[in-house]
Motif scaffolding. Structure first.
Motif, PDB file in Angstrom:
ATOM      1  N   ILE A 117      16.842   8.733  -5.741  1.00 53.94           N
ATOM      2  CA  ILE A 117      17.219  10.158  -5.752  1.00 53.94           C
ATOM      3  C   ILE A 117      16.471  10.957  -4.684  1.00 53.94           C
ATOM      4  CG2 ILE A 117      17.319  12.255  -7.182  1.00 53.94           C
ATOM      5  CD1 ILE A 117      17.315  10.454  -9.658  1.00 53.94           C
ATOM      6  N   VAL A 118      15.145  10.707  -4.565  1.00 59.57           N
ATOM      7  CA  VAL A 118      14.324  11.418  -3.571  1.00 59.57           C
ATOM      8  C   VAL A 118      13.510  10.412  -2.759  1.00 59.57           C
ATOM      9  CG1 VAL A 118      14.059  13.679  -4.698  1.00 59.57           C
ATOM     10  CG2 VAL A 118      12.543  11.808  -5.344  1.00 59.57           C
ATOM     11  N   ASP A 119      12.897  10.917  -1.682  1.00 61.75           N
ATOM     12  CA  ASP A 119      12.099  10.065  -0.810  1.00 61.75           C
ATOM     13  C   ASP A 119      10.733   9.819  -1.459  1.00 61.75           C
ATOM     14  OD1 ASP A 119      10.952   8.708   1.256  1.00 61.75           O
ATOM     15  OD2 ASP A 119      10.677  10.489   2.538  1.00 61.75           O
ATOM     16  N   THR A 120      10.678   8.820  -2.314  1.00 58.88           N
ATOM     17  CA  THR A 120       9.430   8.477  -2.995  1.00 58.88           C
ATOM     18  C   THR A 120       9.428   6.976  -3.272  1.00 58.88           C
ATOM     19  OG1 THR A 120       7.955   9.112  -4.807  1.00 58.88           O
ATOM     20  CG2 THR A 120      10.274   8.855  -5.377  1.00 58.88           C
ATOM     21  N   ASN A 121       8.348   6.489  -3.868  1.00 58.50           N
ATOM     22  CA  ASN A 121       8.326   5.083  -4.232  1.00 58.50           C
ATOM     23  C   ASN A 121       7.371   4.856  -5.401  1.00 58.50           C
ATOM     24  OD1 ASN A 121       5.571   4.279  -2.992  1.00 58.50           O
ATOM     25  ND2 ASN A 121       6.652   5.384  -1.365  1.00 58.50           N
ATOM     26  N   ASP A 122       7.639   3.769  -6.103  1.00 60.20           N
ATOM     27  CA  ASP A 122       6.874   3.442  -7.323  1.00 60.20           C
ATOM     28  C   ASP A 122       5.376   3.384  -7.045  1.00 60.20           C
ATOM     29  OD1 ASP A 122       6.384   2.464  -9.996  1.00 60.20           O
ATOM     30  OD2 ASP A 122       6.129   0.479  -9.096  1.00 60.20           O
ATOM     31  N   GLU A 123       5.012   2.798  -5.889  1.00 63.94           N
ATOM     32  CA  GLU A 123       3.590   2.628  -5.567  1.00 63.94           C
ATOM     33  C   GLU A 123       2.899   3.998  -5.434  1.00 63.94           C
ATOM     34  OE1 GLU A 123       1.423   3.083  -2.761  1.00 63.94           O
ATOM     35  OE2 GLU A 123      -0.109   2.093  -4.014  1.00 63.94           O
ATOM     36  N   TRP A 124       3.564   4.935  -4.736  1.00 67.17           N
ATOM     37  CA  TRP A 124       2.982   6.282  -4.556  1.00 67.17           C
ATOM     38  C   TRP A 124       2.833   6.975  -5.909  1.00 67.17           C
ATOM     39  CZ3 TRP A 124       3.255  11.380  -5.548  1.00 67.17           C
ATOM     40  CH2 TRP A 124       2.503  12.250  -4.737  1.00 67.17           C
ATOM     41  N   ILE A 125       3.905   6.971  -6.691  1.00 75.41           N
ATOM     42  CA  ILE A 125       3.877   7.697  -7.972  1.00 75.41           C
ATOM     43  C   ILE A 125       2.810   7.095  -8.903  1.00 75.41           C
ATOM     44  CG2 ILE A 125       5.185   8.427 -10.006  1.00 75.41           C
ATOM     45  CD1 ILE A 125       7.760   8.148  -8.324  1.00 75.41           C
ATOM     46  N   THR A 126       2.764   5.767  -8.959  1.00 76.42           N
ATOM     47  CA  THR A 126       1.821   5.111  -9.869  1.00 76.42           C
ATOM     48  C   THR A 126       0.383   5.375  -9.452  1.00 76.42           C
ATOM     49  OG1 THR A 126       3.466   3.380 -10.205  1.00 76.42           O
ATOM     50  CG2 THR A 126       1.243   2.911 -10.976  1.00 76.42           C
ATOM     51  N   SER A 127       0.104   5.223  -8.144  1.00 70.16           N
ATOM     52  CA  SER A 127      -1.294   5.385  -7.715  1.00 70.16           C
ATOM     53  C   SER A 127      -1.741   6.848  -7.730  1.00 70.16           C
ATOM     54  CB  SER A 127      -1.510   4.763  -6.332  1.00 70.16           C
ATOM     55  OG  SER A 127      -0.704   5.431  -5.390  1.00 70.16           O
ATOM     56  N   ARG A 128      -0.839   7.803  -7.480  1.00 72.20           N
ATOM     57  CA  ARG A 128      -1.231   9.229  -7.441  1.00 72.20           C
ATOM     58  C   ARG A 128      -1.200   9.910  -8.800  1.00 72.20           C
ATOM     59  NH1 ARG A 128      -2.167  11.648  -2.154  1.00 72.20           N
ATOM     60  NH2 ARG A 128      -1.840   9.884  -0.765  1.00 72.20           N
ATOM     61  N   THR A 129      -0.378   9.349  -9.743  1.00 70.16           N
ATOM     62  CA  THR A 129      -0.224  10.061 -11.026  1.00 70.16           C
ATOM     63  C   THR A 129      -0.421   9.187 -12.263  1.00 70.16           C
ATOM     64  OG1 THR A 129       2.150   9.619 -11.323  1.00 70.16           O
ATOM     65  CG2 THR A 129       1.568  11.504  -9.939  1.00 70.16           C
ATOM     66  N   GLY A 130      -0.214   7.881 -12.134  1.00 70.47           N
ATOM     67  CA  GLY A 130      -0.275   6.986 -13.299  1.00 70.47           C
ATOM     68  C   GLY A 130       1.040   6.897 -14.050  1.00 70.47           C
ATOM     69  N   ILE A 131       2.066   7.619 -13.579  1.00 73.68           N
ATOM     70  CA  ILE A 131       3.345   7.656 -14.309  1.00 73.68           C
ATOM     71  C   ILE A 131       4.267   6.517 -13.846  1.00 73.68           C
ATOM     72  CG2 ILE A 131       5.390   9.054 -14.850  1.00 73.68           C
ATOM     73  CD1 ILE A 131       3.638  11.557 -14.060  1.00 73.68           C
TER      74      ILE A 131
END
Ligand code: UT7
Length: 329
Positions: free
Chosen positions: A28-42
């Motif tokens: 949907i948006v310019d993101t990735n699992d690795e970024w979200i997990t490492s920056r937020t834990g979600i």
């Protein structure tokens, strides 16, 4: 403190079925699992997809779960507070509708809004009614349909928030269990950094504002992050010190689930081991008013009578604080 203390005697919760994973967000948006997990834990969050269902739908489900599990007679509930930043409507109380739908027909009811601190402040409010001796059963629900004000083209916010609800029942206790102390704060100079303006009374909803998604949540993540880390850690440390608690005395930290790094920083400041830090952000993301009761919902089976729990939250406004509670069952 008065002789009657305000104890939590039952917990309920509800999460909508639809699971929005990091992998889906990648499409949907310019993101990735690795970024979200490492920056937020979600890793994933729940979304209430059905058209026409709002926050009251979540609140009613969580309250019903509490009623079914505890066997409390809804007609004996005297007050229903819905802590929420996303009421069903601008004017009619979401709590009034919720109370009627769950059969709490003898209760009065109202909404309480303090962004992500709504439930924490609601704990303080609910406890006061019980401590006064005038009320015996107060139902506090934290519920938010955050997806109703998320712009799913904004990667700075859409990866963070989810929908959900949790409920707790407050009753009098004469063994000294329940709420022990609180330290609650706010600072309105922070409101520009985390807000959803349009639809509010200062900002007339215009076609242009809607077109630009200005009715959706805006967050200056870095500023909010810095304030959340320092303030949540400060208030937790303060309440621990002034109650003479040391590390071994604390059974759990129940911290608002906005970012795993903020929770870890708070735990570090009070030197608390990971095993004592309640965590479910990986499954639900930030559910605003529902994070604290959903922690109790997920950890209920692990809690023991007398456990010392430190609650902490930080949110828009800014609003923040900490509550020290002894678990009652
Ligand atoms: O519940 C109420 C309280 N709310 C909070 O406590 C939330 C507080 N804030 C946060 O949790 C964090 O600030 C965020 C998770 C929102 C953002 O994390 P951050 O580490 O502060 O990232 P950032 O905004 O500084 O962005 C770092 C980089 C930027 O790229 P450049 O400029 O370094 O090239 C962003 O454009 O990461 C980029 N970025 C992303 N990349 C992939 C921002 N969002 C994303 C994304 N996916 N979703």
């Amino acid at each position: 403190m008065s002789e009657i203390s305000a104890a939590i005697t039952a917990v309920g919760g509800y999460l909508p079925n639809y699971v929005l994973t990091n992998q889906i967000l990648e499409t949907i948006v310019d993101t990735n699992d690795e970024w979200i997990t490492s920056r937020t834990g979600i890793k994933e969050r729940r979304i209430l997809k059905e058209e026409g269902k709002g926050t009251s739908f979540l609140a009613i489900k969580a309250a019903q779960d509490l009623i079914d599990k505890s066997g409390v007679n809804p007609q004996e509930i005297e007050l229903v507070i819905v802590a929420t930043a996303t009421p069903d409507m601008k004017a009619a109380s979401t709590a009034a509708y919720t109370a009627t739908k769950i059969g709490a027909t003898n209760a009065f009811s109202y909404d309480l809004e303090a962004a992500c601190s709504s439930f924490l402040f609601g704990m303080s409010t609910a406890a006061k009614y019980i401590e006064s001796g005038r009320y015996k059963k107060v139902l506090l629900i934290g519920a938010d349909k955050n997806s109703s004000m998320i712009n799913y083209k904004d990667r700075a916010t859409c990866i963070i928030f989810g929908d959900g609800a949790g409920a707790v029942l407050f009753e009098p206790n004469n063994e000294g269990l329940g709420v022990q102390d609180e330290y609650l704060r706010s600072d309105g100079s922070g409101r520009e950094f985390l807000q959803a303006k349009y639809g509010g009374s200062s900002y007339k909803t215009t076609a242009e504002a809607l077109e630009n998604n200005e009715h959706c949540i805006f967050q200056d993540g870095k500023t909010v992050f810095k304030n959340a880390v320092s303030n949540m850690a400060d208030v937790s440390e303060k309440i621990i010190k002034r109650n003479g608690l040391n590390n071994d005395d604390i059974s759990w930290l129940a911290a608002h689930q906005a970012n795993k790094r903020i929770i870890d920083a708070t735990a570090k400041r009070i030197s608390l081991e990971d095993e004592k830090v309640m965590m479910n952000i990986q499954k639900y993301g930030n559910t605003t008013s529902a994070t604290l009761p959903l922690l109790l919902y997920d950890y209920e089976s692990k809690l023991k009578k007398g456990d010392n729990i430190i609650f902490a939250a930080f949110g828009g406004g800014f609003t923040w604080g900490s509550i020290y509670l002894k678990w009652a069952y």
